[in-house]
Design an enzyme around this catalytic site. Structure first.
Site, PDB file in Angstrom:
ATOM      1  N   SER A 247       0.817  -1.233   0.068  1.00 55.72           N
ATOM      2  CA  SER A 247       0.010   0.020  -0.035  1.00 55.72           C
ATOM      3  C   SER A 247       0.862   1.173   0.121  1.00 55.72           C
ATOM      4  CB  SER A 247      -1.072   0.128   1.223  1.00 55.72           C
ATOM      5  OG  SER A 247      -0.103   0.288   2.381  1.00 55.72           O
ATOM      6  N   LYS A 248      -0.044   2.203   0.088  1.00 61.09           N
ATOM      7  CA  LYS A 248       0.829   3.780   0.024  1.00 61.09           C
ATOM      8  C   LYS A 248       1.998   3.839   1.308  1.00 61.09           C
ATOM      9  CE  LYS A 248      -2.210   6.860  -1.487  1.00 61.09           C
ATOM     10  NZ  LYS A 248      -3.576   6.950  -1.114  1.00 61.09           N
ATOM     11  N   ARG A 249       1.762   3.245   2.377  1.00 60.52           N
ATOM     12  CA  ARG A 249       2.701   3.051   3.320  1.00 60.52           C
ATOM     13  C   ARG A 249       4.019   2.597   2.936  1.00 60.52           C
ATOM     14  NH1 ARG A 249       2.056  -0.709   6.761  1.00 60.52           N
ATOM     15  NH2 ARG A 249       0.303  -1.707   5.768  1.00 60.52           N
TER      16      ARG A 249
END
Ligand code: GLU
Length: 314
Positions: A247-249
């Site tokens: 994900s973006k993380r």
């Protein structure tokens, strides 16, 4: 001479427009498209906006733009029409009502707390419905979920990726009477997906591994409704170095961000294909259609699952 009903390969990609497509979605879409195109089949795009509380038209528009940018195309879908439409689940609710009326169902007013208090859990930690409302009369007009009185019987699902017995369940024992329509009126994914795959004559379902656990209940429903089950291929999700879904993380851009940030579709396709072992590392960029021409049939050999070379996209 009697007409021969030719069985045509029909594949699909069925995103929920509840957020932006990320690279994991893109890889699943690519595999579904490659597989269908290699078989000379018809590719269907279905927008699974059954959950009207979470779906947004803006995300649906991004699905079209992102998939086209990748170089994928579809023969049937909300934006191009086709013989089995409408292709948006929000426009198919009458069909869900009609099909569910053919099943043995009951209204359920159990609260979350009541369900959580039930001692029985599946191996995956899900509550096994204790059957509380099976015999409980529900006053008309009271908001209630609709559950299927699931008949006993073991369901075993073969999988093009995982092999035979990729998922096995005795639904009545291991899952319990599951929900077909939520109390707020949303038709459940399990019912909508089964009704649509059957109505759209889907022969091959390629989707993420996170849905493999649902497949026995979907096959159980298909059988109860008298529909044939498609073939299934559950493909690996993309995980970050911490073992969580990418994900973006992890600094992974979503497809819109890549597209809007000037990345090229050819590099993106190459990164996705290399992570599956479908393309040598020496090839930095390739259009989806050219990939199609040079690949051996996908799912014939085991899929490789390597980390994404994200740096190649920057
Ligand atoms: N709509 C589901 C999702 O976006 C996929 C359903 C399916 O492929 O069966 O996760």
């Amino acid at each position: 001479m009697a007409a021969v009903d030719e069985v045509v390969h029909r594949g699909r990609y069925a995103p929920s427009p509840t957020g932006r497509l990320h690279l994991g979605n893109a890889r699943t879409a690519l595999l579904a498209w490659l597989y269908t195109r290699q078989q000379g089949g018809r590719f269907v795009l279905r927008i699974e906006d059954n959950d009207f509380t979470r779906s947004r038209p803006e995300f649906e528009q991004r699905v079209y733009r992102d998939l086209r940018w990748m170089g994928l195309d579809w023969d049937e879908g909300p934006d191009v029409g086709g013989p089995y439409g409408p292709y948006r689940q929000s426009e198919r609710v009458e069909l869900y009502a009609r099909e569910s009326a053919r099943l043995d169902t009951f209204a359920c007013v159990c609260t979350r707390r009541e369900l959580r208090a039930s001692a029985r859990r599946s191996p995956g930690g899900e509550v096994i419905y204790p059957g509380t409302c099976r015999q409980r009369p529900v006053e008309p007009g009271r908001p209630a979920a609709l559950r299927w009185r699931a008949p006993p019987g073991v369901v075993q699902v073969d999988d093009l990726v995982h092999g035979p017995a990729a998922a096995v369940d005795d639904i009545a024992r291991d899952v319990g009477d599951f929900i077909l329509r939520r109390r707020d009126g949303v038709w459940a994914y399990q019912l909508a997906v089964v009704v649509d795959d059957a109505a759209m004559r889907i022969t091959d379902v390629v989707r993420g591994d996170d849905l493999r656990f649902c497949t026995p209940r979907q096959v159980h429903l298909l059988r109860a409704l008298g529909h044939p089950a498609p073939r299934y291929a559950h493909v690996p999700l993309i995980f970050g170095p911490d073992g969580q879904k990418l994900s973006k993380r992890h600094g992974a851009p979503d497809l819109s961000a890549l597209r809007e940030g000037g990345a090229t579709p050819e590099r993106t396709i190459a990164v996705l294909a290399r992570s599956l072992g479908l393309l040598p590392d020496a090839v930095p960029a390739i259009p989806a259609r050219a990939l199609l021409a040079r690949l051996p049939p996908v799912f014939r050999a085991p899929l490789v699952d390597r980390p994404l070379a994200l740096a190649a996209l920057r």
